[in-house]
Design an enzyme around this catalytic site. Structure first.
Site, PDB file in Angstrom:
ATOM      1  N   TYR A 100       0.856  -1.177   0.000  1.00  0.00           N
ATOM      2  CA  TYR A 100       0.000   0.000   0.000  1.00  0.00           C
ATOM      3  C   TYR A 100       0.900   1.237   0.000  1.00  0.00           C
ATOM      4  CZ  TYR A 100      -4.740   1.752   0.159  1.00  0.00           C
ATOM      5  OH  TYR A 100      -5.937   2.323  -0.185  1.00  0.00           O
TER       6      TYR A 100
ATOM      7  N   HIS B 128       7.139   5.386   1.548  1.00  0.00           N
ATOM      8  CA  HIS B 128       7.825   4.218   0.974  1.00  0.00           C
ATOM      9  C   HIS B 128       8.621   4.621  -0.263  1.00  0.00           C
ATOM     10  CE1 HIS B 128       4.125   2.138   2.750  1.00  0.00           C
ATOM     11  NE2 HIS B 128       5.125   1.538   3.368  1.00  0.00           N
TER      12      HIS B 128
ATOM     13  N   GLN C  23       3.660 -10.241  12.886  1.00  0.00           N
ATOM     14  CA  GLN C  23       3.773  -9.012  13.674  1.00  0.00           C
ATOM     15  C   GLN C  23       2.413  -8.439  14.074  1.00  0.00           C
ATOM     16  OE1 GLN C  23       6.045  -7.161  10.318  1.00  0.00           O
ATOM     17  NE2 GLN C  23       4.957  -5.304  10.870  1.00  0.00           N
TER      18      GLN C  23
ATOM     19  N   ASP D 190       8.552   4.848  11.962  1.00  0.00           N
ATOM     20  CA  ASP D 190       8.549   3.688  12.859  1.00  0.00           C
ATOM     21  C   ASP D 190       9.886   3.709  13.609  1.00  0.00           C
ATOM     22  OD1 ASP D 190       6.033   2.184  11.940  1.00  0.00           O
ATOM     23  OD2 ASP D 190       7.070   2.648  10.080  1.00  0.00           O
TER      24      ASP D 190
ATOM     25  N   SER E  62       0.233   3.737   5.795  1.00  0.00           N
ATOM     26  CA  SER E  62      -0.803   2.986   5.084  1.00  0.00           C
ATOM     27  C   SER E  62      -2.090   2.981   5.903  1.00  0.00           C
ATOM     28  CB  SER E  62      -0.339   1.549   4.837  1.00  0.00           C
ATOM     29  OG  SER E  62       0.898   1.575   4.152  1.00  0.00           O
ATOM     30  N   ARG E  63      -1.968   3.047   7.225  1.00  0.00           N
ATOM     31  CA  ARG E  63      -3.160   3.000   8.088  1.00  0.00           C
ATOM     32  C   ARG E  63      -3.961   4.298   8.039  1.00  0.00           C
ATOM     33  NH1 ARG E  63       0.281  -0.587  11.476  1.00  0.00           N
ATOM     34  NH2 ARG E  63      -0.830  -2.581  11.589  1.00  0.00           N
TER      35      ARG E  63
HETATM   36  O1  PAF Z   1       7.504  -1.214   8.543  1.00  0.00           O
HETATM   37  C1  PAF Z   1       6.925  -2.164   7.967  1.00  0.00           C
HETATM   38  O2  PAF Z   1       6.208  -1.972   6.980  1.00  0.00           O
HETATM   39  C2  PAF Z   1       7.105  -3.585   8.482  1.00  0.00           C
HETATM   40  O3  PAF Z   1       7.147  -3.608   9.867  1.00  0.00           O
HETATM   41  C3  PAF Z   1       8.305  -4.300   7.874  1.00  0.00           C
HETATM   42  C4  PAF Z   1       9.613  -3.636   8.248  1.00  0.00           C
HETATM   43  C5  PAF Z   1       8.173  -4.331   6.353  1.00  0.00           C
HETATM   44  C6  PAF Z   1       8.369  -5.738   8.385  1.00  0.00           C
HETATM   45  O4  PAF Z   1       7.216  -6.439   8.053  1.00  0.00           O
END
Ligand code: PAF
Length: 301
Positions: A32, A37, A61, A150, A186-187
């Site tokens: 997404y 990104h 996760q 993050d 994305s959220r």
């Molecule tokens: O940040 C993210 O999108 C995820 O935590 C990652 C690093 C791709 C691991 O699944």
């Protein structure tokens, strides 16, 4: 761009690239794709010969009560975005391809994963470190790119790579914001127009922290109170507000050096995280919201 969904094929392509002297950059994502990104992909593209982007919504996760099923997905838009940014290999595996058997082995970074997001998501970072370790092992990148939104994830992944002597440099790239200040995520797709308006309060609260520090506030508790107060003015009830040392998320008695003020809040259906980083050197405060100095602030009064 080649789209690959098999681990073995991805590994072969990366091995071949390295054998021919190419450097490999990895941008792991859950898809997404948004501008945040894309900025990671651009950083990889500028640095490395072969750019691999992965799209995998990693079940490990997510806790059972979290948003795994509803997590936004759009592989065709992601493919177009990755191609436009010059990705060489897009890896979009299925869950059975990544986890052919329930994994018996996980990677756990103790301590670092216990506070902040780890306090309410106790299994989350083990899922992240496990899948990132798998991706590092498959791709063998010399550099991997993660967003600073993050922030805890970045610190945890960096520490995992160091602890396990993984031959990869973990690069943290700047957080990218929407024009209204909301951190790209994305959220954000979960936000109704009203929630979105309310979510701008998170940015306002972080600005308040940055301004307070620029005016000389060095007490982490006081900064936390100001962030909570500003959030409340916008109807935001923070899950946590933490001012920590940026390098290792250690708690601080006094704000000094490289600091992160990190927050999480649920707005409508979206759990959002955000942060501001600050370099505090005497009276001068540099933040990723811009350079703020006491002199500048006073001349703007
Ligand atoms: O940040 C993210 O999108 C995820 O935590 C990652 C690093 C791709 C691991 O699944």
């Amino acid at each position: 761009m080649i789209v690959v969904d098999r681990v073995a094929e991805l590994r072969d392509r990366c091995d071949a690239a390295r054998r021919s002297g190419q450097t490999v950059g990895l941008v792991p994502t859950m898809g997404y794709l948004h501008e945040g990104h894309r900025s990671l992909i651009r950083a990889a593209r500028a640095d490395r010969d072969l750019v691999v982007t992965t799209i995998f919504v990693n079940p490990l996760q997510f806790a059972p009560d979290e948003d795994l099923a509803g997590y936004p997905r759009d592989l065709s838009a992601d493919t177009a975005a990755a191609e436009a940014e010059g990705v060489d290999v897009l890896f979009a595996p299925s869950v059975p391809e990544m986890y052919p058997e329930p994994t018996l082995t996980t990677v756990h970074a103790a301590g670092l994963t216990e506070g902040l997001c780890g306090a309410t998501r106790p299994t989350h970072f083990d899922g992240v470190t496990t899948v990132v370790a798998k991706l590092f092992s498959i791709v063998g990148p010399c550099t991997a790119y993660f967003g600073r939104k993050d922030f805890q994830q970045l610190v945890v992944v960096r520490r995992m790579a160091a602890d396990l002597n993984l031959p990869v440099e973990v690069v943290g790239c700047p957080l990218v914001r929407e024009p209204d200040g909301i951190a790209m995520s994305s959220r954000n797709a979960y936000l109704s127009p009203e929630d979105r308006e309310r979510a701008t309060g998170i940015f306002a609260a972080l600005r308040r922290a940055a301004d307070a520090v620029a005016f000389g506030e060095r007490d982490p508790g006081r900064v936390r109170d100001l962030v909570e107060e500003e959030g409340a003015r916008h109807g935001i009830d923070f899950e946590y507000v933490e001012a920590r040392r940026a390098a290792d998320l250690a708690p601080l008695d006094t704000l000094d050096g490289d600091v992160v003020v990190a927050v999480a809040a649920t707005v409508g259906d979206a759990r959002l995280i955000d942060n501001v980083t600050m370099q505090i050197a005497g009276a001068e405060v540099f933040t990723d919201l811009g350079v703020i100095t006491v002199a500048e602030q006073e001349s703007n009064r």
